[in-house]
Structures are given as C-alpha cells and as structure tokens.
Design an enzyme around this catalytic site. Sequence first.
Site, PDB file in Angstrom:
ATOM      1  N   VAL A 189    -140.704  12.829  25.651  1.00 56.89           N
ATOM      2  CA  VAL A 189    -140.601  13.790  24.557  1.00 56.89           C
ATOM      3  C   VAL A 189    -139.139  14.164  24.353  1.00 56.89           C
ATOM      4  CG1 VAL A 189    -141.348  16.030  23.676  1.00 56.89           C
ATOM      5  CG2 VAL A 189    -142.900  14.686  25.104  1.00 56.89           C
ATOM      6  N   ASP A 246    -158.194  17.578  28.647  1.00 59.04           N
ATOM      7  CA  ASP A 246    -157.022  17.726  29.519  1.00 59.04           C
ATOM      8  C   ASP A 246    -156.395  19.099  29.313  1.00 59.04           C
ATOM      9  OD1 ASP A 246    -155.235  17.006  31.462  1.00 59.04           O
ATOM     10  OD2 ASP A 246    -153.966  15.787  30.161  1.00 59.04           O
ATOM     11  N   SER A 254    -148.207  10.041  29.233  1.00 58.69           N
ATOM     12  CA  SER A 254    -148.382   9.387  27.938  1.00 58.69           C
ATOM     13  C   SER A 254    -147.072   8.913  27.314  1.00 58.69           C
ATOM     14  CB  SER A 254    -149.092  10.336  26.970  1.00 58.69           C
ATOM     15  OG  SER A 254    -148.358  11.543  26.841  1.00 58.69           O
ATOM     16  N   GLY A 270    -144.000  12.475  30.661  1.00 60.91           N
ATOM     17  CA  GLY A 270    -145.313  12.567  31.276  1.00 60.91           C
ATOM     18  C   GLY A 270    -146.008  11.234  31.286  1.00 60.91           C
ATOM     19  N   GLY A 288    -138.700  16.113  28.177  1.00 63.55           N
ATOM     20  CA  GLY A 288    -139.896  16.018  29.019  1.00 63.55           C
ATOM     21  C   GLY A 288    -140.395  14.596  29.105  1.00 63.55           C
TER      22      GLY A 288
END
Length: 984
Positions: free
Chosen positions: A700, A814, A697, A695, A693
């Site tokens: 992963v 969030d 930030s 994103g 993953g």
Amino acid sequence: MRLSSIPLQSVLFVSFLFLFCFSVVLSLNGDSEILIRVKKDQIVDPDRKINNWVLKANHGPCNWSGITCDAQKQSIVGINLNGFGISGGFPNGFCGIRTLRNLSLSDNSLNGTLSDRTVSPCSQLQVLELADNYFTGKLPHFSPGFDNLLVLDLSNNIFTGEIPDSFGQFRALKALRLTQNSLSGSFPSFIGNLIELTHLEIGYNSYKPGPLPSSIGNLLKLEFLWLTQSNLTGEIPEIVGKFVHLKNFDLAVNFLSGKIPDSISLLTSIEQIELYRNQLSGELPPSLASLTTLRRFDVSQNNLTGNIPVNVAALRLESFHLNDNFFTGEIPETLSSNPNLRSLKLYNNSFTGKLPENLGRNSDLENFDVSTNDFTGDLPRYLCFRNKLQSMVIFNNRFSGKIPESYGDCKTLTYLRFSNNQLSGKIPTKFWGLPEMIRFEMFNNSFEGSISPSISAARKLRSISIKANNFSGEIPSEICSLHQLQVMEFNQNHLFGPLPSCTTQMNNLQNLNLQDNKFSGKLPRKLNLLTALTELNLAINQFTGNIPPELGNSPVLTYLDLSNNLLTGKIPVELTKLQLDQFNISNNRLSGEVPSGFDRQLYISSLLGNPNLCSPGLKPLHPCPGTEREIPYLVAIVAICAILLLGFLFWFFKNKSKFISKPKRPWKVTTYQRVGFSEEDICSYLKEENLIGEGISGRVYRVKLEMGQTVAVKKLCGGFGKPETESFFSSEIETLGRIRHSNIIKLLMCCSGEEGRILVYEDMQNGSLGDVLHGEKGGASLLDWPVRFTIAQGAAAGLAYLHHDCVPAIVHRDVKSKNILLDTDMVPRVADFGLAKTLQGDVAGGADGTSRIAGSYGYIAPEYAYTSKVTEKSDVYSFGVVLMEIITGKRPNDPFFGENKDIVTWVTEAALSFPESESGNWLGDLRQIVDPKMNPSSSDYEEIEKVLRVALLCTSTFPNKRPSMRKVVELLKFNRKRLQQFEV
C-alpha cells in the site's frame, strides 16, 4: 313455489347462516385493519418480510405471512413473526384481535420496556413468546386476567430486577422461560404455586445466593428443569425424587455442595442430568444404575471422589462426562459394552490402569478425552472401529506401545492430542494423512521413523506438533501442499537435510519451529513470502550460507531465532526493519559490522558467539577496522558492475526489436467515484519512499497527486493472471464497487494490465485502528474512551450494512483492527474485502477456490476449526475481539495472557471473576482489564462495562448465541443519558 310454503326453520337457518358469514367478513376486515395499523405504527420491517400485509380482494389476512387462522371459524388465532427481523417496541396493538391466542415475536430486534399497561390488552393470550429481543427494565406485573396463559417466554432479553409475585398467579401455565436475562433478587419461592408447569427454565440470571426452595417439590408435572447459573447454594434437596416425569434436570454452574442425593435414582423418566461446575463431593451413588432412560450425564468440574461403579458404567449413556474431579481407580470394562456411547470425557482426574480393550467397538464414539490421568498400557485399538471418532485426547498419561495400525483408517478424526506419554515406534503411514485432521499433536513421546509423504492428504491440517521425539529423515516436500497449515513444530528431533524450498509457498504458516535438529543447507531466500509468519525458530541446526536480506521484509515477524548454526556473511541491515520481541543470531560465523539498529546493549546476548562481528562501541564485540581495508573490495565491486552493464547493453541492443514491436497494452481502468486523475498520475508514485504498509494481499502506497489530492493505492501481490491475485482483485471490486456507506472504505478506481493490478482508495490519514492501538501511531487522539467508543459504533454500523442491507448479504471474513481504517476525524471505515463473500447459495467456506484461511489468527471464530464455514456470526465473533482490543489496548494474542490463552479467554475469565454488586455492575473491577492509557472517568467506566458485555455476547462459543450485527448496532446506541435504562 310460494314463499309461504318454505318451512320457518329453513328461513331461520338461512338467515342465521347469512348473518354469521357477514359477521365473519366484518370481523376479518376489522382484524386486517388492526394488522396493517400495527405494521404502520408500532413495528419496523426492514427485511420486508410482511410486505404482503395489504388489503386485496380474495387475499384476506389468513393468507398473510405469519398469520394463522381457525379454519372453521375463519378467525385469526395466531401471529408468528419469529426471526422476521422486525424492530420497535412491544406491538400490543396485535392484542386488539379478540380471537388471538398465540403471539410469537422471538428472535427480532424489539426493544423498550414491558409495563403493566403495555401488556394488559393481551390477557386473552395462551402463548406469549418474546425471546431473543432487547427488552429492558423490570418484568411487568401481569394482572389476574391472564388466567389462560399457557406459555410465557421472555428469555434472552435484558430484563432486570426481581421476578414479580404476580407470576405466581399463572395457575394454568405450563412453560415459564426467563433464561439469560439480568434478573436479581431471591430465587422465587412462589414458583411452587404453578402446579401445572412442565417446563421451568429460568437459569442464567443473577439471583441472590440461596438454596432451592422446598416449594419446588409441588411441581409434580415437571419435565424440564433448567436452573443453570442461578447462584443456588446448599445441597440438592431429596424432594427432587418426586419429579417422576422429569426428562431434563439441569442445575449446572451453581454453588451446590454435599453429595448427590440417592433420591435422584427415582427420576424414572430422566434423559439428561447436568450438574457440572458445582462443589459437589462424595462418590457417585450406585443407585444411578436404575436410571435406564438416562442418556446424558455430566457431573464435571466438581469435587467428586471414588471409583466409577460397575453398574453405572454399564448405563446406555450417549455422553458420560466426569472430567475435572478427583475420581480414582480403573475404568470398568462394562463401559465398552455401551452401544450408545458417543462422548466420553474423563480428563483431569486420577484414574489408573489400562483402558477397556474393547472401548469403541460397540458404539459410535465421537469424542474421547482421558487426558491428565495416570492411565498406562496400550491404546485401545477399537476406538475408531465405527469410523465416527472426531477427537482423541490422551495427553499427560503414561500410555506406552505403538499407535494401532487401525487408527490409520480413522478418516473422521479432526483433533488429536497424544503429547506427554511414553508412546513409541513408527506412526502408521496412513495416520499421517487423515483427510479431516485439523490439529495433530504428538510431542514429548518416543516416536521414531520419518515423516511420511502421505501427510499431503491432510489438506485441512492447521497445526502439527511432533517436537521432543526421535523422528529422523528429511521433511518431505509433500508437506507444502498443506495450504491451511498455521503451526509447524518439529523441534527437538533428529531431522536432517535442507528446508524444502517450497516452504515459502505455505501462505498461512504463522509458527515455524525446527530448533534442535540436524537441518543443513542454505536458508530459502524468499521466506518473506510467508506473509503470515510471526515466529521463525531455526536454532541449533547446521544451516549454512548467508541470512537472506529478504527476511527483513517479513510483514508480521516478531520472533526470530537463528542461533547455533553455521551461518556466514554480514547481518542484513534489512532485519532492522522487523519489530522483534525475540531476536537471536548468536553462535554462528557471521562477520562485519553490526547494523546500527542492533548496535545496542539490549542485543548483545543475541550477537555473541560470532568472533568476526564488530561494533564501534558495543562491548565485548571488538571494534571495526578502518574503511581503508575495504577499498580493494569496492574496486572489485565496481569492476563487476561495469562488466554486468556492458553485458546488459549488448543484450538490449540485440533484442531491442522485440521491445519495439510489442508495445504494452494500455491499462483497463474502471472508476467508481468522480475522480480528477488518471492511471498515469498514479503509477509514477508507486515508489519505496511512498510505501506505508505491506500485507498478505499486497503493498500500500500513499500518493499525493499534483492537484493536491491524496489517495491510497494498493498494488496486489502476484503476477497478472495468478489465481490468488485474481480472487482478491475480483472480490474487492465486486464488493466495494456496488456498496456505499459512510463506514465502508471508498474504492475510487481500479486498474488492470500486464504490469499487475492496482486499487485506488480514499486516503485514511490516521492509518488503521490496529496501528493506533498497538503501534507507533498511538497518540493522544485515541487515549480517551469517547473516541474509541465512537469508532466501535461506526465499525459496527459498517458491518451491519454488509450483513443486512446488501442483497445478497456480504460476509467480510477478515474483520480485525488492522482492517478498520481511520480518517482525519477518527471516523472508521471497514476495509480490505479481498476475502469477502456473498451469502448466495452455500455459506462462505472451504469451497471458495482460495487456499487462504478465512480470517486472521486471534480473530477466527472457534467453530471454523470444525466446519471451515464462515457466516455472518463469524464476523460478529471477530468484531467482539475488536471490541475487547478497544477496551484493553492489547493484541488478540498478547504474550501477557500466558500460554494457550488469547484475548477472549483472558477477558472472559476476568469477567467471570468480577463479583456482581447489588446493582449488578462491574465498575469496581474493570480496572483490571481496561487499557491504562485511557485514564477513563467514572461515567466512562459505566459505558465501558456495557461495551464489554456486548463483546462477551459477540464472542460466545456458540454462534446461535451471538447477536446479529444489526442487534450489536442497537446495543451500541446507548449513551450516558440512557445508561440507567440499559443493562446487559
């Protein structure tokens, strides 16, 4: 002096005084024991708000929290625990205190039923307030002994059934409040017996359709009449003219028809009239002009016609709302003389002519909406004369001329919609940079000139749409300082020049539309850094060069249109990684073989107009030549690589001493759980093949260690020491490092060093709830309702822990389905605390040192647009959106909903359209919105209905109407065995 010489009267007086004081002490001691017993046996005090209820010398109950005593008689007369966070059933043990007159327990988590037997010990009360709790079942039949009751407030609970006839026996009652329950039956005619009433507030219930009973005319002392959403039908009776003391008259959201009666002009004390969302017709009575005390008037969303009477327009109203009717004619000039006017809403009518020239000059105008009419002429130049104006909405009219220069000084303006008019000329320089502006919409006019660099001052801007005008010039680089910008629509203008390279720093940009301009130059290579970007439309321009391969790494991009440009080179194979709903690169100068991911008939229209593109079998593209022609190119590439390698080796050996003399500092490691591995075991696995993953930030990875354990590792974006990386890292470890809960993701270890920062978590094999609901992970394990319901319960428990059990409380900021992870047993864990803030000092908001918006598109509470503040109720709103996702299976901004609609709007409108049956349920209508993949049973539908009602509570427009997460957990505790006792 001898005792016999003391007068008998003095001896009796002293004896009486002694006995009185002794009885007071005994009474208070007895009352203290009652309070402590109730605290121990009948209520739960999780926030320890009544922790000082203990027996101590010189510290009697009159000094305890929430206790009020009669100073002269030294007796307990009041218990006020409003908002103390207590739970349990109705604590009728308090009524064992015989002197108790006021019992106020509103805004708590009390539940259960109120039976006749439960309330009977409290007949001595004058005030009983139980609002904003979770009491269920039918209202109790109060016994005739409640003769002294003055105030009864049971609003905002879950009561069902009819209002008992016994409520008509409260002869002394002054205030009856039953709003926002699930009451049914006929509107009570016996209300007319309560002749002392000053406050009748029983709206927001599901009574049987019927007229307002004539007996209500007996309530001559009424000051507040609040019957909103009560299924009232027929006409407004003339008897309302009897209410000469009435200050608030609210019959909104009903089915009232006919004309507004002339007798309404007899309400000589009236301050507020709310009649919106009815079926009223006819014209405004000119006699309204006699209501000199009237300050707020709302008859919007009716079928009213005619002009605004001149004398009515002259009333000194604070708010004047006539929107969504069929009014015609011009706006009287007298409206501009009103010194009190703050809110004017005239939209969706058929008004014509010019607006009064002096509108806004004499009052502190804050909200102004005249959209969708037929107004013409110039805009009034004094609208923001008092510098109070916050919203200006004028779209869908025929306004012409220029924007007045004075508007550039309107520094309070936050919301602007000027689209679909005939406005022209240049926009005032200062108007571009208004500091509080959030939405700037000017499309479909005839504006010209360039975008001013002063736009950099509009730091709060989230959406700008200036499409379909005649703007020219380049986009100033100053626009890149708008770090909160989400939507940038500049299409259909005459803008030119390159796209500023700093555009890639606009981290919150979600929609970038520059279609149909004259932009040129190469596309920035790092557009993938726009990690929130979902739509990129650069069609019909003059962009040149290659399509950057990095664009294929955009994490959430679903709309890509680069058609009708001068782009060259091959189609990057990286683009095939995108999950695109819209894809178009036609009419360019692209060449080479179409990547296999696009080599399908589905994409043919998106590829045409590139003569040098080829495909093995995709017609009408021509077939690709053999590979023999590519050999010279391969030879050239090998030669170049050899030269580069030799250059690198020469440089390395020349500078190797630098590498040897400065070894890297070791990782700084902090562990939060007992682990059997080190940072060295982790880092070697952070490879592309382990990526699961990506994103905003960071990236992963799923790492399976040699000892067999699997963990999830997040490597943060940005280099060591960068503010955003540091902010995310510190927030994550400060939050997860100190909390333990079965529904919160476990942080196992964190490492920081020169190479960056990594966070190691427990591995969640089933990914995120968002992946399973909307992505490729959707499988049989989540198709049935019981699993979804269990996930909802667990996620709610995790958020409630953050809000109520952490000191100080933590706001996630969030909450979304992507941040609810699922283990192998589908047990949810709330994750991703990079935006989390503690509620210590100021509420989390814009001053937190980060440029990123708190929340994700589709989940952000509506008040954030105006306050930029995030509270626990913001998390509650986001969780309500997640519940709607779980029920419907749709994304928060699914195209299925239509233009300008999200899941909250769609679900709310659907729920409002459900006709309530006699039992008050929606079971027959839920199939319209329930995810068809679930195929729920009839008992599932009953449970789904309850969860839907909870979701609607959570997504209320007003934060104070949303339940706390602790209350949400209570509401989601029901199961099939308790459904008969649970109604929302």
